[in-house]
Design a protein around this motif. Sequence first.
Motif, mmCIF file in Angstrom:
data_model
loop_
_atom_site.group_PDB
_atom_site.id
_atom_site.type_symbol
_atom_site.label_atom_id
_atom_site.label_comp_id
_atom_site.label_asym_id
_atom_site.label_seq_id
_atom_site.Cartn_x
_atom_site.Cartn_y
_atom_site.Cartn_z
ATOM 1 N N ARG A 359 0.825 -1.201 0.000
ATOM 2 C CA ARG A 359 0.000 0.000 0.000
ATOM 3 C C ARG A 359 0.864 1.256 0.000
ATOM 4 N N ALA A 360 2.137 1.124 0.423
ATOM 5 C CA ALA A 360 3.031 2.291 0.446
ATOM 6 C C ALA A 360 4.184 2.051 -0.533
ATOM 7 N N ILE A 361 4.332 2.966 -1.465
ATOM 8 C CA ILE A 361 5.404 2.847 -2.468
ATOM 9 C C ILE A 361 6.683 3.438 -1.904
ATOM 10 N N ASP A 362 7.784 2.685 -2.035
ATOM 11 C CA ASP A 362 9.081 3.175 -1.551
ATOM 12 C C ASP A 362 9.703 4.039 -2.669
ATOM 13 N N TYR A 363 9.309 5.304 -2.683
ATOM 14 C CA TYR A 363 9.689 6.186 -3.792
ATOM 15 C C TYR A 363 11.025 6.876 -3.588
ATOM 16 N N VAL A 364 11.570 6.813 -2.349
ATOM 17 C CA VAL A 364 12.791 7.586 -2.047
ATOM 18 C C VAL A 364 13.979 7.165 -2.913
ATOM 19 N N PRO A 365 14.267 5.842 -3.046
ATOM 20 C CA PRO A 365 15.402 5.464 -3.911
ATOM 21 C C PRO A 365 15.203 5.917 -5.352
ATOM 22 N N TRP A 366 13.935 5.837 -5.799
ATOM 23 C CA TRP A 366 13.650 6.265 -7.175
ATOM 24 C C TRP A 366 13.941 7.753 -7.350
ATOM 25 N N LEU A 367 13.495 8.553 -6.365
ATOM 26 C CA LEU A 367 13.761 9.994 -6.430
ATOM 27 C C LEU A 367 15.263 10.274 -6.384
ATOM 28 N N GLU A 368 15.965 9.523 -5.544
ATOM 29 C CA GLU A 368 17.416 9.734 -5.429
ATOM 30 C C GLU A 368 18.110 9.421 -6.757
ATOM 31 N N GLN A 369 17.660 8.340 -7.399
ATOM 32 C CA GLN A 369 18.228 7.998 -8.712
ATOM 33 C C GLN A 369 17.925 9.088 -9.738
ATOM 34 N N MET A 370 16.704 9.585 -9.665
ATOM 35 C CA MET A 370 16.299 10.637 -10.598
ATOM 36 C C MET A 370 17.179 11.871 -10.397
ATOM 37 N N ASN A 371 17.371 12.243 -9.138
ATOM 38 C CA ASN A 371 18.175 13.433 -8.846
ATOM 39 C C ASN A 371 19.619 13.234 -9.288
ATOM 40 N N ALA A 372 20.112 12.005 -9.127
ATOM 41 C CA ALA A 372 21.507 11.729 -9.484
ATOM 42 C C ALA A 372 21.726 11.845 -10.981
ATOM 43 N N ARG A 373 20.637 11.652 -11.755
ATOM 44 C CA ARG A 373 20.777 11.739 -13.221
ATOM 45 C C ARG A 373 20.858 13.186 -13.696
ATOM 46 N N PHE A 374 20.437 14.123 -12.875
ATOM 47 C CA PHE A 374 20.401 15.521 -13.322
ATOM 48 C C PHE A 374 21.794 15.981 -13.743
ATOM 49 N N THR A 375 21.835 16.650 -14.864
ATOM 50 C CA THR A 375 23.115 17.218 -15.314
ATOM 51 C C THR A 375 23.032 18.730 -15.477
ATOM 52 N N THR A 376 21.835 19.213 -15.745
ATOM 53 C CA THR A 376 21.727 20.653 -16.017
ATOM 54 C C THR A 376 21.263 21.415 -14.781
ATOM 55 N N SER A 377 21.620 22.674 -14.767
ATOM 56 C CA SER A 377 21.216 23.533 -13.650
ATOM 57 C C SER A 377 19.698 23.673 -13.615
ATOM 58 N N GLU A 378 19.052 23.633 -14.821
ATOM 59 C CA GLU A 378 17.598 23.768 -14.862
ATOM 60 C C GLU A 378 16.923 22.617 -14.109
ATOM 61 N N GLU A 379 17.415 21.395 -14.306
ATOM 62 C CA GLU A 379 16.816 20.233 -13.636
ATOM 63 C C GLU A 379 16.919 20.370 -12.118
ATOM 64 N N ARG A 380 18.105 20.733 -11.667
ATOM 65 C CA ARG A 380 18.295 20.867 -10.210
ATOM 66 C C ARG A 380 17.455 22.012 -9.655
ATOM 67 N N GLN A 381 17.385 23.113 -10.428
ATOM 68 C CA GLN A 381 16.601 24.265 -9.976
ATOM 69 C C GLN A 381 15.118 23.909 -9.921
ATOM 70 N N ASN A 382 14.640 23.157 -10.932
ATOM 71 C CA ASN A 382 13.235 22.741 -10.936
ATOM 72 C C ASN A 382 12.911 21.895 -9.714
ATOM 73 N N LEU A 383 13.825 20.985 -9.372
ATOM 74 C CA LEU A 383 13.603 20.128 -8.206
ATOM 75 C C LEU A 383 13.570 20.963 -6.920
ATOM 76 N N ARG A 384 14.582 21.850 -6.798
ATOM 77 C CA ARG A 384 14.628 22.681 -5.583
ATOM 78 C C ARG A 384 13.373 23.538 -5.477
ATOM 79 N N SER A 385 12.928 24.068 -6.598
ATOM 80 C CA SER A 385 11.737 24.912 -6.610
ATOM 81 C C SER A 385 10.521 24.101 -6.191
#
Lengths: 404, 122
Positions: A359-385
């Motif tokens: 019933r509960a999805i363990d999304y944290v590792p997925w988010l961490e992987q997603m964040n680790a893939r970011f290469t551009t400042s726009e991606e990181r800024q979008n996440l922080r925003s």
Amino acid sequence: MASASGDNHIILVDDDCSIGVAVASALRDAGFEVINANSPIGNESAGAVAMMLLPVDIGAGKGLTGRERYDNLLNGEDDEFQNNPRAHTTIGLNELCETAFPVWSRQINSSTEMLESEITEISLSISAMADEITIAMKLCGDVVAEIVDRTEDRRDGLDVREKMQAVADALQTTVETRGTLLDDVKTLGPLTSGLETMANDVMEISTQTKLLALNATIEAARAGEAGQGFGVVASEVRSLAMRSAEIAEAMVNSSEDIQEKIRHTQMSADETAEVEGKLVETSNQHMSSILDVHDTTMRNLLTALAEIQGIDKKYKHSVSDAIIALQFQDRVGQILHNVSQSCDGGLEVLIESIANNTRAIDYVPWLEQMNARFTTSEERQNLRSFMGDESTANEVVAGEVSFL
Amino acid sequence: MAKTILIVDDSSSVRIVLATTLKSAGYNVIDAVDGEDGLSKLTGEKIHLIISDVNMPKMDGIAMVKKIKTMPKYKFTPICMLTTESEESKMKAGKMAGAKAWIVKPFQPAVLLSAVEKLVLP
């Protein structure tokens, strides 16, 4: 209540309006026709549908498909839904994930490929145009510069105006020299007149000498034998006088001839001077016209050269702008590639959760992987925003060179 | 004699605009689509500078730089990273691998050429 039919139709049932809108939007993006409903009951007219999403965890563990559960719901045969209307179900969620996520991922990938393909074509065109324009601009600049250089004749340090003025000056000098010569010829007239006077004087002396010789001859005859010698002398004097008269006459005739020729020469010279004067005037006018054309041509050439240089500068600026703009495809492609990979990762997480009936999805590792893939400042800024994080990260400024 | 620059990038449009920029300044350009392809282009000919992307399939730019630094013929060839990667930690990784410069895309032609002039081998 909406009604429709078809294999791509989904009935979306949720009494929470905000969730219903969000899910419906995602489904429509994936290509489904969505029928919104706030209750599973009363949608009998919907006809054939591919899936029904319900806000109730109903039928779980009974080994039923989503459609069977939907049919049970429509038939009022599922008590759990009736008794627990606020619980959310995963009915149809696996089908949704298996369909929507890959579709999104493929659409992102195909968009990226199309974008890259088109931008590559544009890049090739711009590159070819840049090469051709560079060659054309160089050719134009070289030709105009060569014409200007030749017209100015900088190699000799003389320009066309100076050269043509030299020709005009030479012509004027010739006319002036001829004028001086004519003046000299004019002075011969009085000289020959003096010569004629002198010849007349000689003739006068000759006449008087002849008379003197005649008298002497007479006197010699009168003296008889004693005057014979004197008579011979008188005869010779008379001969000389006659000879002098002949020479004087010849001198007068020659002087008249000379004067006649001088007059003729003077007339010819006057006529020639008049013609030459007109010629010089005409030449000056023509040269002035030529020089005016030359000056205009020079001004036009210099203006053209300046314009070509200006266009060349603008063109280089435009090419530079185009080169910068075209590189954004790489950034966009990178971001879309990461989104596609995140979709694939999200699908794996969701399918695993469904398979494990969690019933509960363990999304944290997925988010961490997603964040680790970011290469551009726009991606990181979008996440922080999105996370409400107002901090700024240590980013290298785009376009600047960092020597390491 | 024109100097030769190897450019390595998986984006064809970047390879084209980069080659256009470098050729306009009189450089010879060899291009490669990823790190593996880049290594395959190092066949003994003198390369005066390598400009490489970081994130590429098969072999990324940092891994390629590390490999190049083990090649006697090319270990002193200067390498400039040209990437969308703007995180300083990645730039430090590039420096550790042996890169001499780091430029975040998009590059400005005049700025890039100025950097190339400073980096390129005599």
